[in-house]
Enzyme design. Structure first.
Site, mmCIF file in Angstrom:
data_model
loop_
_atom_site.group_PDB
_atom_site.id
_atom_site.type_symbol
_atom_site.label_atom_id
_atom_site.label_comp_id
_atom_site.label_asym_id
_atom_site.label_seq_id
_atom_site.Cartn_x
_atom_site.Cartn_y
_atom_site.Cartn_z
ATOM 1 N N CYS A 50 -6.119 40.662 -107.413
ATOM 2 C CA CYS A 50 -5.561 41.339 -107.878
ATOM 3 C C CYS A 50 -5.031 41.196 -109.455
ATOM 4 O O CYS A 50 -4.950 42.225 -110.027
ATOM 5 C CB CYS A 50 -4.370 42.428 -107.097
ATOM 6 S SG CYS A 50 -2.994 40.798 -106.999
ATOM 7 N N ASN A 51 -4.818 40.071 -109.847
ATOM 8 C CA ASN A 51 -4.201 39.574 -110.878
ATOM 9 C C ASN A 51 -4.984 38.705 -111.947
ATOM 10 O O ASN A 51 -5.299 38.928 -113.172
ATOM 11 C CB ASN A 51 -2.998 39.200 -110.757
ATOM 12 C CG ASN A 51 -1.763 40.000 -110.702
ATOM 13 O OD1 ASN A 51 -1.783 41.106 -111.630
ATOM 14 N ND2 ASN A 51 -1.138 39.461 -109.883
ATOM 15 N N GLU A 114 3.233 31.286 -106.712
ATOM 16 C CA GLU A 114 3.366 32.532 -105.508
ATOM 17 C C GLU A 114 2.661 31.440 -104.058
ATOM 18 O O GLU A 114 2.120 30.318 -105.121
ATOM 19 C CB GLU A 114 2.724 33.394 -106.127
ATOM 20 C CG GLU A 114 1.393 33.069 -106.752
ATOM 21 C CD GLU A 114 0.089 34.174 -106.784
ATOM 22 O OE1 GLU A 114 0.143 34.101 -105.436
ATOM 23 O OE2 GLU A 114 -0.344 34.656 -107.023
ATOM 24 N N ALA A 199 -4.086 47.251 -92.900
ATOM 25 C CA ALA A 199 -3.371 45.992 -92.757
ATOM 26 C C ALA A 199 -4.449 45.233 -92.720
ATOM 27 O O ALA A 199 -4.683 44.786 -91.713
ATOM 28 C CB ALA A 199 -4.174 46.792 -91.565
ATOM 29 N N MET A 202 -2.336 40.998 -97.297
ATOM 30 C CA MET A 202 -1.302 41.922 -98.786
ATOM 31 C C MET A 202 -0.727 42.561 -97.204
ATOM 32 O O MET A 202 1.067 42.219 -97.600
ATOM 33 C CB MET A 202 -1.621 42.767 -99.396
ATOM 34 C CG MET A 202 -2.417 41.637 -100.962
ATOM 35 S SD MET A 202 -1.673 40.383 -101.598
ATOM 36 C CE MET A 202 -1.326 41.907 -102.842
#
EC number: 1.2.1.70
Length: 432
Positions: A50-51, A114, A199, A202
């Site tokens: 996502c980043n 993370e 679901a 994440m």
């Protein structure tokens, strides 16, 4: 050959650019095949989160390799090269190796340290192996990166209480809820009516952190209710109501806090969907999907507060200083792992010369052995011939052991090249 990485991240590009370059797993094989189809690209691997989107390659020429990857990204995203280039970064050889080690360790993440990024690097390696886009160089590099990530988390304080995008999203909700009450600290989510859309992995992390932060219950919406029920079964102490995604409007009308994390290619929530709901109370939407699940115009609707992954910076800044101190512990370890890979990589320069030397010695051994055996006559038994042949092989291996070990040993490139030239001259080998 050169190792290169070309990519973009939360540091170089906003989410509206990143979402256009995201490569889902179902199209990974096609993307890797497209990259490998370029004559400049010998090996390739893609990290898509996502980043960040990063493409690691082994290329013949670094400049032409960067151009090939940039062209691929432009074609994939539909963005003109001139529009895309300002958001891209590229690193080569040692810098590319150092960058991957930092990524795997979580030192380049939005949320410093993370843990999820290590799983994503493992997945990158697995997909590259499955789709046969990795060769010996990138396979070794990715293996070393995974080792680095594991060591950082087990041997330094950075692995203590490691956070994730999902935990930051929950913390952002707590922060915004507190600010709405005139407070400058995180507040409990106990009284909030919460929904989670999606679901996947994440969403699993979202449920985990929502439970830890005091959520009294969660509605879990997904296209297939069965998958939502499978996920909710892992949280017996958190009341989870599983509903189909077709009920989304109902919960947009009633819940006070909604998180979205689906693999949808296009937004599933926008102003047109929200405006008719006529809500009387505040709705907070927090979207950690890339591509985004919530359109930018959702924030224009009265009573709606919308956030995406780029807004997590506000949460990250609150505890970044402490985690920066922890990150400094990991730097020396990263350098050790990067150096170990680079020494192995540099030692490959000696392989052609070593192979030539072994081949030359083997030719001499075979020729001289045949001469000796022909002189022995027919009375020389097969067993005795085997003993003599084994003896000749043992002598050659003993003679070659020290020079081969020295050629492979860690040393400067200049010293290695000098040693290779000397060996090539002494044994009349072709220059490698």
């Amino acid at each position: 050959m050169h190792i290169s990485v070309v990519g973009l991240s939360h540091r170089t590009a906003p989410v509206e650019i990143r979402e256009r370059l995201s490569i889902p797993e179902q199209t990974m094989e096609t993307s890797l095949q497209s990259l490998r189809g370029n004559e400049q690209v010998l090996e390739a691997s893609i990290l898509s989160t996502c980043n960040r989107l990063e493409i690691y390659t082994l290329v013949r020429n670094p400049d032409l390799g960067v151009s090939a990857v940039s062209d691929f990204l432009s074609s994939h995203s539909g963005l003109e090269t001139g529009e895309l280039t300002p958001h891209l970064f590229s690193y080569h050889h040692e810098d590319a190796v150092d960058h991957l080690m930092r990524v795997a360790a979580g030192l380049d993440s939005l949320v410093l340290g993370e843990g999820q990024i290590l799983s994503q690097v493992k997945k990158m390696m697995r997909l590259g192996q499955e789709h046969k886009s990795l060769g010996p160089i990138l396979n070794r590099l990715l293996t070393q990166a995974v080792t680095t990530g594991k060591r950082v988390r087990s041997e330094t304080n950075l692995g203590t209480g490691a956070v994730s995008i999902s935990s930051a999203a929950v913390e952002l909700a707590q922060l915004k809820l507190g600010q709405s009450r005139g407070l400058d600290h995180l507040v409990t989510l106990e009284s909030e009516q919460i929904a989670v859309v999606g679901a996947g992995r994440m969403s699993r992390l979202l449920l985990q952190h929502l439970q830890a932060k005091g959520a009294s219950g969660v509605v879990l919406l997904n296209r297939t209710v069965e998958r939502a029920e499978q996920l909710s079964a892992d949280f017996p102490d958190l009341p989870v109501q599983c509903r189909p995604l077709t009920d989304l409007d109902q919960y947009l009308s009633t819940c006070s806090l909604m998180f979205t994390s689906t693999a949808a290619d296009d937004p599933i929530i926008d102003a047109a969907r929200l405006a008719p709901l006529n809500r009387r109370s505040k709705l907070r939407l927090i979207d950690i999907g890339v591509p985004r699940n919530i359109a930018a115009d959702a924030a224009d609707v009265n009573g709606v507060e919308s956030h995406d992954v780029d807004d997590l910076q506000e949460v990250v800044a609150r505890n970044q200083e402490a985690r920066q101190a922890m990150a400094r512990e990991a730097e020396q370890l990263l350098q050790q792992e990067a150096q170990q890979f680079l020494e192995w990589w540099d030692s490959l320069e000696a392989v052609p010369t070593i192979n030539q030397l072994r081949s030359s010695m083997e030719s001499i051994r075979t020729e001289e052995l045949q001469k000796a055996l022909s002189r022995m006559g027919p009375d020389f038994s097969a067993r005795e011939r085997k003993v003599v042949e084994a003896l000749s092989k043992g002598i050659i291996n003993k003679i070659l052991h020290t020079p081969v070990t020295q050629l492979r040993a860690p040393q400067t490139r200049q010293d290695r090249q000098q040693a290779l030239r000397i060996v090539e001259r002494l044994f009349d080998l072709e220059a490698s």
